[in-house]
Design an enzyme around this catalytic site. Structure first.
Site, mmCIF file in Angstrom:
data_model
loop_
_atom_site.group_PDB
_atom_site.id
_atom_site.type_symbol
_atom_site.label_atom_id
_atom_site.label_comp_id
_atom_site.label_asym_id
_atom_site.label_seq_id
_atom_site.Cartn_x
_atom_site.Cartn_y
_atom_site.Cartn_z
ATOM 1 N N GLU A 105 0.844 -1.210 0.000
ATOM 2 C CA GLU A 105 0.000 0.000 0.000
ATOM 3 C C GLU A 105 0.875 1.254 0.000
ATOM 4 O O GLU A 105 0.572 2.245 -0.673
ATOM 5 C CB GLU A 105 -0.942 -0.033 1.207
ATOM 6 C CG GLU A 105 -1.991 -1.139 1.059
ATOM 7 C CD GLU A 105 -2.872 -1.291 2.290
ATOM 8 O OE1 GLU A 105 -2.323 -1.533 3.374
ATOM 9 O OE2 GLU A 105 -4.095 -1.160 2.153
ATOM 10 N N GLU A 125 -3.870 -9.532 3.748
ATOM 11 C CA GLU A 125 -4.644 -9.198 4.952
ATOM 12 C C GLU A 125 -5.794 -10.171 5.206
ATOM 13 O O GLU A 125 -6.111 -10.490 6.355
ATOM 14 C CB GLU A 125 -5.197 -7.769 4.845
ATOM 15 C CG GLU A 125 -4.167 -6.673 5.043
ATOM 16 C CD GLU A 125 -3.393 -6.302 3.783
ATOM 17 O OE1 GLU A 125 -3.433 -7.066 2.797
ATOM 18 O OE2 GLU A 125 -2.747 -5.242 3.792
HETATM 19 N N1 3HC Z 1 4.102 -7.534 11.557
HETATM 20 C C1 3HC Z 1 4.838 -7.923 12.624
HETATM 21 N N2 3HC Z 1 5.646 -9.000 12.633
HETATM 22 C C2 3HC Z 1 5.726 -9.698 11.498
HETATM 23 C C3 3HC Z 1 4.996 -9.357 10.342
HETATM 24 C C4 3HC Z 1 4.169 -8.210 10.391
HETATM 25 N N3 3HC Z 1 3.467 -7.785 9.333
HETATM 26 N N4 3HC Z 1 5.268 -10.265 9.384
HETATM 27 C C5 3HC Z 1 6.138 -11.136 9.920
HETATM 28 N N5 3HC Z 1 6.420 -10.796 11.186
HETATM 29 C C6 3HC Z 1 7.370 -11.455 12.104
HETATM 30 C C7 3HC Z 1 6.941 -12.848 12.477
HETATM 31 O O1 3HC Z 1 6.056 -12.829 13.580
HETATM 32 C C8 3HC Z 1 8.275 -13.495 12.827
HETATM 33 O O2 3HC Z 1 8.618 -13.027 14.102
HETATM 34 P P1 3HC Z 1 9.493 -13.920 15.081
HETATM 35 O O3 3HC Z 1 10.811 -14.123 14.421
HETATM 36 O O4 3HC Z 1 9.534 -13.133 16.332
HETATM 37 O O5 3HC Z 1 8.728 -15.202 15.226
HETATM 38 C C9 3HC Z 1 9.242 -12.844 11.833
HETATM 39 O O6 3HC Z 1 8.575 -11.660 11.379
HETATM 40 C C10 3HC Z 1 9.585 -13.700 10.642
HETATM 41 O O7 3HC Z 1 8.380 -14.174 10.071
HETATM 42 P P2 3HC Z 1 8.329 -15.568 9.307
HETATM 43 O O8 3HC Z 1 8.864 -16.634 10.184
HETATM 44 O O9 3HC Z 1 6.949 -15.715 8.789
HETATM 45 O O10 3HC Z 1 9.379 -15.300 8.145
HETATM 46 P P3 3HC Z 1 9.322 -15.705 6.631
HETATM 47 O O11 3HC Z 1 10.563 -15.179 6.034
HETATM 48 O O12 3HC Z 1 8.999 -17.154 6.506
HETATM 49 O O13 3HC Z 1 8.063 -14.917 5.990
HETATM 50 C C11 3HC Z 1 6.620 -13.049 5.537
HETATM 51 C C12 3HC Z 1 8.051 -13.514 5.930
HETATM 52 C C13 3HC Z 1 6.304 -13.529 4.125
HETATM 53 C C14 3HC Z 1 6.600 -11.543 5.584
HETATM 54 C C15 3HC Z 1 5.620 -13.667 6.528
HETATM 55 O O14 3HC Z 1 6.057 -13.407 7.836
HETATM 56 C C16 3HC Z 1 4.232 -13.114 6.398
HETATM 57 O O15 3HC Z 1 3.456 -13.588 5.587
HETATM 58 N N6 3HC Z 1 3.902 -12.121 7.225
HETATM 59 C C17 3HC Z 1 2.583 -11.560 7.282
HETATM 60 C C18 3HC Z 1 2.429 -10.523 6.220
HETATM 61 C C19 3HC Z 1 1.098 -9.860 6.363
HETATM 62 O O16 3HC Z 1 0.107 -10.460 6.648
HETATM 63 N N7 3HC Z 1 1.096 -8.551 6.122
HETATM 64 C C20 3HC Z 1 -0.091 -7.774 6.233
HETATM 65 C C21 3HC Z 1 -0.125 -7.166 7.570
HETATM 66 S S1 3HC Z 1 -1.660 -6.376 7.858
HETATM 67 C C22 3HC Z 1 -1.535 -4.899 7.072
HETATM 68 O O17 3HC Z 1 -0.576 -4.609 6.428
HETATM 69 C C23 3HC Z 1 -2.693 -3.981 7.300
HETATM 70 C C24 3HC Z 1 -2.728 -2.833 6.340
HETATM 71 O O18 3HC Z 1 -3.476 -3.176 5.235
HETATM 72 C C25 3HC Z 1 -3.337 -1.649 6.997
#
Ligand code: 3HC
Ligand code: NAI
Length: 692
Positions: A105, A125
């Site tokens: 975004e 999301e």
């Molecule tokens: N916020 C906070 N922490 C996050 C995060 C996020 N968006 N995404 C990942 N993390 C943290 C995980 O909790 C993990 O923490 P830890 O080491 O303490 O356990 C660390 O980052 C590593 O995560 P992964 O083990 O999943 O690492 P990968 O390399 O396998 O994957 C990733 C990375 C593809 C970014 C995966 O973590 C993921 O899919 N994350 C979620 C992404 C997501 O859903 N983003 C949308 C957020 S909501 C949003 O943006 C709202 C907006 O529209 C207003």
């Protein structure tokens, strides 16, 4: 500060630096805004590049901040994107590795976007039960078109950047050094005016009403209990039907509503729960691990075959050992058939099929498996047989090999004691079908080496399982809890319910399958065998006799075309069985129990709270490390409804005092002794606290 600011000639570079994935938490947002201000105030700066340090451009909003005041504190992500979008100097997003959610975004708020190949582009999301809340639903359709954007937003799935290279999302794909390329691009567009903005692009889709209606129908059918997917469609619809700013406002309202829902909280709980499960406080992440380049499995039965497939799917050669050629041939043939079915369904290429089948071989000789890095035993659930096998493994396996048992109930410490190397022994409890089910209970024995535990956790990721560590006890986390659930299911039959009512009530609650359908699928004889052992070992524990009577009738389940339900040969559909229902009613009469009408609410409470109470003991005894581990076991191995977040999370949502109050009510009924609240549950309820 969680973003760095540097000037490179006429280009200011703002680098998000909030490991591990540059989540857009409050500090990072503030740093972007102050970087923007610095760049705009500096006359020497003609253009701005925003990029991310480390392994992501940005993974999106900081999920940990949700439902906390920080999420709403200025500058919000909206404000940040506003600042970027209204910049008087061109802003270029330099995208690599991961660009998701709020990260995408933010990029869409920039005037230009350049990317390297292989970046994962997503608005995920919906997987957290929300929708993109910072303009994603309004801007993505403007660069990708309605259909592609809707697909990405409703599925949440990532698309590799190179697949989007020809869309208006990217202005240029950069080969070689991304930052250098982005700076060169920024210099090129430094004087371009007017500055392009995604919000100004018109969506051209003449028959959008028809498409949106079709999408609503399709998404409604697949969304199940989750509200977010349909809301995603509504938000995207607003991108076509409303003015940009009105669409943005509408998206925001939907986002705020969704963030509060239990479904979204449950999904976020599962997201963090899955990651927390791989952490063991006294086994830090830098604990040395042992290489796993080859494997062996003992027993080619139901579990052994599936376990072997896990190794082959991960590219690890595996040898299966059986006692007799016939059993080995049968096991190998079943594996082959499994792969053939996947091939036929088009879910496996011929090349992968050949590769995987080729990695699995059979043997009758222990000498042939001695060099394997890990061996998983999956023979009969009998301590005598396990003793023979582990004695032999101790003799033949090379030093340093991991000796694992797939036992579902037996004492892993006792099994370790059958060897002279208990530090190498661990429980790896797979769930049936082992090649499909996500859960792997990793049972840590009293003497299991830390490196063996760390290697097993690493292995669980490699074979794409959710590994959850359990201490040693009868049934570990999952089966120890399910025993209480099954006991209640049996008592409910004695008191007035019939199998179909119990199954329907708990399936309506959201379980994939009720206890009686599950018993018929897994084989009622397995539970019978375990109960017979318990009658001797733990005579104080009471069970309803209905399940024993059923087995005495030879009704073992689907495999005998008769169990709690009747089955037609070759058909898995259960039909209520008159003979079984008569048996149940007669049994109540024999016990002198007057059958009563039992409500669905009572069924759900008794089954679920039985799980919760046992889980509280498990937590207190340290068998499970944390409440969310128990939730992960139930979400990934026992079909507990995801939208309810697992038994512990569910109990928290109901409120622990309410759970205890219901238990006190059931304590006054038959088998009331089962309802004594576990000390931890009673304590937390009294203190107004929760498990998670
Ligand atoms: N916020 C906070 N922490 C996050 C995060 C996020 N968006 N995404 C990942 N993390 C943290 C995980 O909790 C993990 O923490 P830890 O080491 O303490 O356990 C660390 O980052 C590593 O995560 P992964 O083990 O999943 O690492 P990968 O390399 O396998 O994957 C990733 C990375 C593809 C970014 C995966 O973590 C993921 O899919 N994350 C979620 C992404 C997501 O859903 N983003 C949308 C957020 S909501 C949003 O943006 C709202 C907006 O529209 C207003
Ligand atoms: P199974 O009866 O289908 O297979 C056992 C296999 O082991 C048979 O093929 C048998 O020939 C072989 N075997 C027996 N003794 C042997 C020996 N000494 N050496 C080599 N092979 C030997 O049993 P299943 O269901 O696969 O169970 C195996 C183990 O997995 C048990 O400990 C069970 O508790 C556990 N388990 C079973 C689950 C299930 O749903 N079936 C789920 C999770 C664990």
């Amino acid at each position: 500060m969680t973003a760095e600011y540097k000037v490179n000639g006429a280009v200011a570079v703002i680098t998000l630096n909030n490991p591990p994935v540059n989540g857009l938490g409050h500090a990072t947002r503030s740093a972007i805004v102050s970087g923007m201000k610095q760049a705009l105030d500096d006359n020497a700066v003609k253009a701005i590049v925003i990029t991310g340090a480390g392994k992501a451009f940005s993974g999106g909003a900081d999920i940990k901040e949700f439902n906390s005041p920080k999420a709403l504190a200025e500058p919000t992500l909206h404000t940040v994107i506003n600042v970027v979008e209204s910049s008087t100097k061109p802003v270029v997003a330099a995208i690599h590795t991961v660009c998701m959610g709020g990260g995408l975004e933010l990029a869409l708020g920039c005037n230009y976007r350049v990317a390297s190949a292989g970046a994962q582009i997503a608005l995920p999301e919906v997987k957290l039960g929300i929708l993109p809340g910072a303009g994603g639903t309004q801007r993505l359709p403007r660069v990708l078109g309605l259909e592609m954007a809707l697909n990405m937003i409703v599925s949440g799935n990532p698309v590799p950047s190179e697949k989007l290279a020809k869309t208006a999302l990217f202005n240029e794909m950069i080969e070689g050094d991304l930052l250098e390329g982005a700076i060169a691009f920024a210099n090129k567009v430094a004087d371009a005016r007017p500055l392009p903005k995604v919000r100004d692009i018109k969506i051209d889709y003449p028959n959008y009403e028809g498409f949106l209606q079709f999408s609503r129908n399709t998404v409604r059918a697949m969304a199940g209990p989750f509200p977010a997917p349909l809301k995603c469609v509504e938000a995207v619809a607003a991108a076509v039907t409303k003015k940009f700013d009105d669409g943005l406002k509408f998206e925001r309202e939907l986002f705020v509503d969704l963030v509060q829902t239990t479904e979204s909280k449950a999904l976020r709980h599962a997201f963090f729960g899955e990651r927390a499960a791989s952490k063991v406080p006294d086994v830090p992440e830098d604990t040395p691990t042992r290489p796993i380049k080859s494997a062996a499995v003992i027993g080619a039965g139901t579990m052994g075959g599936g376990i072997a497939m896990n190794f082959a799917n991960a590219g690890i050669p595996v040898k299966i050992l059986e006692m007799k050629q016939e059993a080995l041939d049968k096991g190998l043939a079943t594996i082959r058939k499994n792969y053939e079915n996947t091939l036929k369904k088009g879910k496996l290429t011929q090349e992968k099929f050949d590769q995987r089948v080729g990695l699995i071989t059979g043997t009758l000789s222990y000498e042939e498996i001695g060099q394997a890095d890990i061996v998983v035993e999956a023979v009969f659930e009998d301590i005598g047989v396990k003793e023979q096998v582990f004695n032999k493994l101790d003799e033949v396996m090379k030093q340093g090999a991991i000796l694992a048992s797939n036992t579902s109930t037996l004492d892993v410490d006792k099994i370790a004691g059958f060897t002279k190397r208990p530090q190498d022994v661990i429980g790896l409890h797979f769930f049936s079908p082992a090649n499909v089910m996500k859960l792997l209970e990793i049972v840590r024995g009293a003497k299991t080496g830390k490196d063996v535990l760390a290697t097993s956790l690493q292995l669980s990721k490699k074979i794409k399982k959710t590994g959850v560590v359990s201490g040693v006890c009868d049934g570990f986390i999952g089966n120890r809890m399910i025993e209480q659930y099954s006991r209640q299911a049996g008592f409910l039959l004695e008191e007035g319910a019939l199998p179909e009512q119990v199954d329907k009530a708990i399936e309506k609650f959201g379980f994939a399958m009720g206890p009686f359908r599950m018993g018929d699928l897994a084989g009622n004889d397995i539970g019978w065998y375990i109960r017979k052992r318990r009658y001797v070992e733990k005579p104080e524990v009471t069970y309803s006799k209905t399940a024993d009577l059923l087995c005495e009738m030879g009704r073992f389940g689907q495999k005998t075309s008769a169990g709690w339900y009747d089955y037609k040969p070759g058909d898995r559909k259960p039909y209520p069985s008159q003979v079984v229902n008569d048996m149940i009613i007669k049994h109540s009469a024999d016990l002198g129990v007057e059958r009563r009408k039992i409500s669905d609410q009572e069924i759900i409470e008794r089954l679920v709270y039985a799980l919760v109470n046992e889980a509280a003991y498990i937590l207190e005894e340290g068998i499970a490390q944390r409440a969310s581990d128990i939730d992960m076991v139930y979400l990934t191995g026992y079909g507990f409804p995801l939208f309810r977040g697992g038994p512990m999370f569910y109990a928290d949502t109901v409120g622990l005092p309410n759970v205890v109050m219901a238990m006190e009510k059931y304590a006054k009924g038959r088998h009331g002794e089962a309802w004594k609240p576990a000390p931890l549950l009673a304590k937390l309820a009294a203190e107004g606290k929760s498990f998670n």
